[in-house]
Every structure is written in structure tokens, then in C-alpha cells.
Scaffold this motif. Structure first.
Motif, PDB file in Angstrom:
ATOM      1  N   ILE A 202       0.845  -1.192   0.000  1.00  0.00           N
ATOM      2  CA  ILE A 202       0.000   0.000   0.000  1.00  0.00           C
ATOM      3  C   ILE A 202       0.886   1.249   0.000  1.00  0.00           C
ATOM      4  O   ILE A 202       1.545   1.540   0.998  1.00  0.00           O
ATOM      5  N   PRO A 203       0.935   1.996  -1.110  1.00  0.00           N
ATOM      6  CA  PRO A 203       1.717   3.244  -1.117  1.00  0.00           C
ATOM      7  C   PRO A 203       0.984   4.347  -0.349  1.00  0.00           C
ATOM      8  O   PRO A 203      -0.245   4.478  -0.425  1.00  0.00           O
ATOM      9  N   MET A 204       1.748   5.161   0.379  1.00  0.00           N
ATOM     10  CA  MET A 204       1.202   6.295   1.114  1.00  0.00           C
ATOM     11  C   MET A 204       2.116   7.500   0.864  1.00  0.00           C
ATOM     12  O   MET A 204       3.288   7.479   1.251  1.00  0.00           O
ATOM     13  N   ILE A 205       1.600   8.513   0.204  1.00  0.00           N
ATOM     14  CA  ILE A 205       2.335   9.756  -0.007  1.00  0.00           C
ATOM     15  C   ILE A 205       1.633  10.802   0.833  1.00  0.00           C
ATOM     16  O   ILE A 205       0.574  11.317   0.464  1.00  0.00           O
ATOM     17  N   LEU A 206       2.199  11.124   1.969  1.00  0.00           N
ATOM     18  CA  LEU A 206       1.473  11.844   3.000  1.00  0.00           C
ATOM     19  C   LEU A 206       1.700  13.344   2.987  1.00  0.00           C
ATOM     20  O   LEU A 206       1.222  14.036   3.888  1.00  0.00           O
ATOM     21  N   ALA A 207       2.408  13.869   1.982  1.00  0.00           N
ATOM     22  CA  ALA A 207       2.554  15.318   1.861  1.00  0.00           C
ATOM     23  C   ALA A 207       3.063  15.626   0.458  1.00  0.00           C
ATOM     24  O   ALA A 207       4.260  15.745   0.243  1.00  0.00           O
ATOM     25  N   ASP A 208       2.141  15.733  -0.490  1.00  0.00           N
ATOM     26  CA  ASP A 208       2.502  16.006  -1.883  1.00  0.00           C
ATOM     27  C   ASP A 208       2.314  17.493  -2.132  1.00  0.00           C
ATOM     28  O   ASP A 208       1.206  17.981  -2.326  1.00  0.00           O
ATOM     29  N   SER A 209       3.410  18.240  -2.137  1.00  0.00           N
ATOM     30  CA  SER A 209       3.332  19.698  -2.172  1.00  0.00           C
ATOM     31  C   SER A 209       3.371  20.283  -3.565  1.00  0.00           C
ATOM     32  O   SER A 209       3.166  21.477  -3.734  1.00  0.00           O
ATOM     33  N   ARG A 210       3.607  19.485  -4.629  1.00  0.00           N
ATOM     34  CA  ARG A 210       3.766  20.100  -5.951  1.00  0.00           C
ATOM     35  C   ARG A 210       2.508  20.148  -6.815  1.00  0.00           C
ATOM     36  O   ARG A 210       2.328  21.188  -7.486  1.00  0.00           O
ATOM     37  N   PRO A 211       1.624  19.176  -7.000  1.00  0.00           N
ATOM     38  CA  PRO A 211       1.705  17.784  -6.565  1.00  0.00           C
ATOM     39  C   PRO A 211       2.337  16.914  -7.653  1.00  0.00           C
ATOM     40  O   PRO A 211       2.187  17.178  -8.835  1.00  0.00           O
ATOM     41  N   ASP A 212       3.001  15.866  -7.235  1.00  0.00           N
ATOM     42  CA  ASP A 212       3.677  14.956  -8.144  1.00  0.00           C
ATOM     43  C   ASP A 212       3.026  13.576  -8.227  1.00  0.00           C
ATOM     44  O   ASP A 212       3.296  12.836  -9.173  1.00  0.00           O
ATOM     45  N   TYR A 213       2.213  13.231  -7.237  1.00  0.00           N
ATOM     46  CA  TYR A 213       1.764  11.847  -7.128  1.00  0.00           C
ATOM     47  C   TYR A 213       0.251  11.682  -7.238  1.00  0.00           C
ATOM     48  O   TYR A 213      -0.253  10.561  -7.136  1.00  0.00           O
ATOM     49  N   VAL A 214      -0.479  12.752  -7.428  1.00  0.00           N
ATOM     50  CA  VAL A 214      -1.948  12.660  -7.458  1.00  0.00           C
ATOM     51  C   VAL A 214      -2.414  11.814  -8.636  1.00  0.00           C
ATOM     52  O   VAL A 214      -3.276  10.929  -8.487  1.00  0.00           O
ATOM     53  N   LEU A 215      -1.853  12.050  -9.827  1.00  0.00           N
ATOM     54  CA  LEU A 215      -2.267  11.278 -10.998  1.00  0.00           C
ATOM     55  C   LEU A 215      -1.982   9.796 -10.817  1.00  0.00           C
ATOM     56  O   LEU A 215      -2.787   8.939 -11.209  1.00  0.00           O
ATOM     57  N   MET A 216      -0.846   9.462 -10.226  1.00  0.00           N
ATOM     58  CA  MET A 216      -0.499   8.062 -10.009  1.00  0.00           C
ATOM     59  C   MET A 216      -1.482   7.393  -9.059  1.00  0.00           C
ATOM     60  O   MET A 216      -1.963   6.285  -9.313  1.00  0.00           O
ATOM     61  N   VAL A 217      -1.797   8.050  -7.944  1.00  0.00           N
ATOM     62  CA  VAL A 217      -2.718   7.463  -6.969  1.00  0.00           C
ATOM     63  C   VAL A 217      -4.118   7.337  -7.569  1.00  0.00           C
ATOM     64  O   VAL A 217      -4.819   6.343  -7.340  1.00  0.00           O
ATOM     65  N   GLU A 218      -4.541   8.314  -8.352  1.00  0.00           N
ATOM     66  CA  GLU A 218      -5.839   8.202  -9.015  1.00  0.00           C
ATOM     67  C   GLU A 218      -5.853   7.027  -9.986  1.00  0.00           C
ATOM     68  O   GLU A 218      -6.848   6.308 -10.097  1.00  0.00           O
ATOM     69  N   ALA A 219      -4.755   6.820 -10.711  1.00  0.00           N
ATOM     70  CA  ALA A 219      -4.675   5.694 -11.638  1.00  0.00           C
ATOM     71  C   ALA A 219      -4.732   4.361 -10.904  1.00  0.00           C
ATOM     72  O   ALA A 219      -5.168   3.355 -11.467  1.00  0.00           O
TER      73      ALA A 219
END
Length: 523
Positions: free
Chosen positions: A155-172
Motif C-alpha cells: 500500500i503506497p502512502m504519499i502523506l505530503a505532496d506539495s507540488r503535486p507529483d503523485y496525485v495522478l499516479m494514486v488516481e490511476a
């Protein structure tokens, strides 16, 4: 003397015609066989041109060889042939973990990730640290860890995405995206989520007491850290005691977490238990000793500079078992203290949720989940408050026992160089305790103590420095090409020689992780 007479054969016209027809028929048959052989030969050549035969490619410059002789075989003892076997040249890294790319020297496949290597016993701690200048592919490397880990059931957890860089990946990945910023979502720092209250359902009293005690300690440390960040200094002993006693008095069982204004009002009311803790002689003495603490709490409350961000009930709690990312890109990045406060808050909430879920899994006798915690932009929280180094140190030391692997990301070792030698040593310990360190392009002045910790060779240091060069410019088009170090890393494990490799992205990964348009890694 004898003579030989040659008799001429006289044929009738009918016989001559018959022989002529037979000759023509034989000639046509030979032509037909030759045509069929020619067609079959052409088909065979076409087939061999599409795949190698037993002796190589049967085509021009294909390298096909003539029949080879059998190898000369000998036998010997390990003493006699010890120089031949075990082989002098090793087979390279084990093919275990996420496929990252190709070896820069051998062109062989490089596979690695903190969870797989820890489970295989290759490393002793499921942790990785990524260092490299901006724009050289750190985030894309983390994306590879995330996508492969999710595919393998972690289970990946990105707990502070400030740019954001990981939103598209988590949505996918059909995960959970929690947006938090001014006017967009709320987080109550004293609310550790519904799983914390569920810990009272654990039947074993010893286990239940241990789990609840841990959650109470987490909440106390979080509020203490946030308050210290607002003050710009460490809390004094009596200030820490006031926070601890107030939280216990307002919410002793984690079932009804108070809001910030309730905590402020409780401290202002001068209850007897706080007077005892502070050893205040009268109201004036109480107010004087508590003034700085109240100023910090008020700044976090509804009347402070951050409005209701931290003073209303939490909008969305983390759902255990699915990928999650805290999108904090709307937070004002120019406010370093606010950014660091939000980061530390999100990290703590995620870690607390995982820990509570693990306690419940053990109590229920079901398998525990494995999580991959990504802590990106580490420099932000350290710039806001150097005291947060102790908070991060606590999280990183305890994660292994809770089934949490972690990946920490920052730019250079200079980001971890703080005002005092003690704090710097603690921050550098994040890298020293990481069993895997991925080094991207770094200037020589940015390497800090890496050479002492990982025994960087002169060749490795020069390689890292070369990767920091800027991309060459095509003066005909006015566009820059790839930077020399784009996607290149050296994997270090302990003091062994590093493994230089180049990260390869698929077209879909490039779409979801394209944070730097200059890095076009699609071949």
C-alpha cells in the motif's frame, strides 16, 4: 585388324515425335521441380531472416557460423580449477525487486526496492533515501517504486505532496486523494482517526493498553511539535506538561478528540490539575508562565493566521488498505512554517493510522498489510523548524516494527546540515540508517559526509558530478536536449561498490510522472 561398324538408328516420324514429346515433358518437370525448390528456398530465407537459426542469423552480416566442433571437456577438483570456478566475474545484482532500468556498464537489468530486498534478506532495514539535484528524476524513480509496490499488494502512502507529483499516479491506482489547504479541507491535529478509538475493542488488556498508550504518545508528540514550530524553539518542560495533561483531561480515551479552541479555552480556565503541573502560586504566575504557549496555540486556532485549517473536525480520514496521497499543493509555499506544519501533521496521521490498523490486525489474528511510506521534500520541514528533526527521527526508527517501508527524498546532504553538530548528526543519521541510498547528480560540495558513510570512490564522485551538467542546446532549434544525468543513479548499500543504472519509464509512467518537461525518457 578389325573394323567396327556403326549402325545408325532409323526412326519413323511417329517415334521421333514421341521422343520429342517425352523430352519436353522431362524438361517441364525439371523446371517445375526447380521452381518449387526456388520458392521453398525463398520462404526458408525469409523465415531465417526473421529469427536466428541454430548457428546465428542466416542473412548478410548476420554472423552465421559453419558447423562448430564439440567443446573440449575436462574435469578437475576445486583446488585445481579454483581460478575458473567460482567465476572471477560475478553475475551482478539479484533479479529481485522493482525493475528500475539497465546497468550503465553491463547493460544488464537492475532490480531493487526496499520492501523486496528486505523480505529477501538482502538488506536489514526496509528503508531507502534518494538524493539528487532537482530535475534529474528522483520523483520518477519513486513513481516506479509506487506502481510496482501497488501491483504486488503493498500500500503506497504519499502523506505530503506539495507540488503535486503523485496525485495522478494514486488516481490511476484507484486510491484516495485527500486535498488540504486554506479553504479546502480541514484537519484536527488531535484527531488520529476512527481506528484509534477502535483500539478499545481489543480484548487482550495488555495489548489494548499498549496500543492506546502509543496513540496517546503520538498525539502528544504531534501537538508539542506543532507548538514548538509556531514558537520557533523547543518547549520548556512545564509547557510540554501542560499540553500532555490538557489532552488527557479533555479526551482520555481517544473517543472524542477536542478542537483547538477547546484546548485553548481549557488552558485559559486555569484548572487545578494544570496549576499543580505548573506549580503556579497564583493566577498572575500561571498566566505569565503560560503566555508563550497560548500564543502558539492561538496562532493554530480559529483566530490565528491560518483560520480554520486546524480548528474544525477532520474532513476526510485515511482509508486503510488503499493507496493514499495528501495533496497539499494549495498550501502557501512561501510560508515555510505552515508548509512544514502541514507536512509533519500528515506524516504523523498516516503513521498513526497504519499503526492502529496493525494493532487491530494482530488482535483479530489476520495478516498485517505492508505499507510504503513516501516522505518527499524533506528539506521543507527541516527549514521551518530544526527541532522537527527529532520528530522525523522517531518516525523513521519505529516504522520497521510496524510493517512500514519508507522512502525519504531530498536534494542534497546540505539540506540535512543544521545549525548545531548534534542536530546535523541526527539528520545525517536518516541517510546512514537507510539500507538503500540512490544517488543522483550531486556537486562535490553537496555530498556532505557521503564519502565517509558509503566509501564513495573517486570514480563514483566524478560520475555524480558529471551528471549535474546542464543539457546541451541545439542552436538550430533553440531547444535543450537531455541533461547528462537525467534518470541516472548510483545504488549504494553499505560500503560496497555502487551500482550505476539508468531509469527507464514506460509511456504511461511518463504521462503520470512528467514533472520536468526537459526529461523525455521515452526512447
Amino acid at each position: 585388324m578389325s573394323t567396327t561398324k556403326h549402325h545408325e538408328l532409323t526412326l519413323t516420324k511417329r517415334e521421333a515425335a514421341r521422343l520429342e514429346r517425352a523430352a519436353k515433358k522431362n524438361q517441364q518437370a525439371r523446371k517445375g521441380r526447380f521452381s518449387r525448390w526456388l520458392q521453398e528456398s525463398r520462404k526458408n530465407r525469409e523465415a531465417l531472416a526473421s529469427r536466428p537459426g541454430p548457428r546465428g542469423w542466416a542473412r548478410p552480416a548476420g554472423g552465421a557460423m559453419s558447423p562448430s566442433e564439440s567443446l573440449f571437456e575436462v574435469r578437475g577438483t576445486t583446488v585445481q580449477v579454483c581460478g575458473l570456478y567460482p567465476f572471477v566475474a560475478g553475475s551482478g545484482l539479484p533479479v529481485i525487486g522493482a525493475p528500475l532500468g539497465y546497468h550503465l556498464r553491463r547493460r544488464s537489468l537492475v532490480c531493487a526496492d526496499p520492501i523486496s530486498w528486505f523480505l529477501a534478506g538482502i538488506i536489514s532495514n526496509p528503508s531507502a533515501f534518494i538524493l539528487g539535484q532537482p530535475g534529474l528524476g528522483k520523483t520518477s524513480l519513486v513513481h516506479r517504486f509506487i506502481s510496482v509496490s501497488a501491483a504486488w499488494g503493498y500500500i503506497p502512502m504519499i502523506l505530503a505532496d506539495s507540488r503535486p507529483d503523485y496525485v495522478l499516479m494514486v488516481e490511476a491506482l484507484n486510491g484516495q486523494v485527500i486535498s488540504f489547504s486554506a479553504g479546502k479541507g480541514h484537519i484536527n491535529p488531535m484527531d488520529l482517526g476512527p481506528l484509534a478509538a477502535s483500539l478499545w475493542e481489543i480484548e487482550d488488556p495488555t495489548h489494548r493498553e499498549q496500543a492506546i498508550g502509543e496513540m496517546i504518545g503520538r498525539r502528544r508528540s504531534l501537538i508539542t511539535g506543532l507548538t514548538a514550530m509556531m514558537l520557533g524553539r523547543a518547549l520548556r518542560p512545564h509547557e510540554s506538561s501542560v499540553i500532555a495533561q490538557s489532552l488527557v483531561s479533555l479526551d482520555p480515551d481517544l473517543r472524542k478528540p477536542p478542537l483547538m479552541h477547546e484546548l485553548i479555552s481549557f488552558i485559559k480556565s486555569r484548572p487545578d490539575d494544570l496549576r499543580t503541573v505548573m506549580m503556579a502560586t497564583d493566577d498572575r504566575d500561571y498566566d505569565e508562565r503560560i503566555r508563550d504557549l497560548l500564543d502558539a496555540l492561538i496562532s493554530l486556532g480559529p483566530d490565528g493566521v491560518y483560520g480554520d485549517m486546524f480548528s474544525k473536525p477532520t474532513t476526510a480520514h485515511i482509508r486503510p488498505g488503499v493507496p493514499v496521497v495528501f495533496d497539499i499543493s494549495g498550501v502557501n509555499e512561501n510560508d515555510a512554517i505552515l508548509t512544514a506544519a502541514v507536512q509533519s501533521l500528515c506524516w504523523n496521521l498516516g503513521s498513526a493510522t497504519v499503526s492502529a490498523e496493525q494493532h487491530l490486525a494482530v488482535a483479530a489474528g489476520r495478516p498485517r498489510r505492508t505499507y510504503l511510506l513516501v516522505m518527499d521534500e524533506l528539506w521543507r520541514v527541516l527549514r521551518a523548524s530544526e527541532e522537527m528533526v527529532h520528530f522525523i527521527d522517531t518516525i523513521t526508527r519505529l516504522n520497521r516494527g510496524r510493517g512500514i517501508a519508507q522512502v525519504m527524498v531530498t536534494h542534497t546532504m546540505n539540506d540535512l546540515k543544521l545549525s548545531s553538530a548534534h542536530l546535523t548528526a541526527t539528520a545525517w543519521g536518516f541517510v546512514e540508517r537507510s539500507s538503500m541510498v540512490f544517488l543522483g547528480g550531486l556537486a562535490k560540495g553537496e555530498m556532505g559526509n557521503l564519502r565517509e558513510v558509503f566509501s564513495l570512490s573517486q570514480e563514483e564522485m566524478e560520475l555524480l558530478s558529471d551528471w549535474t551538467a546542464e543539457a546541451p542546446v541545439d542552436y538550430r532549434t533553440g531547444k535543450a536536449g537531455l541533461r547528462p544525468g537525467a534518470g541516472n543513479f548510483i545504488l549504494k548499500t553499505g560500503k560496497q561498490a555502487g551500482t550505476p543504472f539508468h531509469t527507464e519509464l514506460t509511456s504511461y509512467e511518463f504521462f503520470v510522472s512528467d514533472t520536468n518537461r526537459d526529461w523525455e525518457m521515452i526512447k
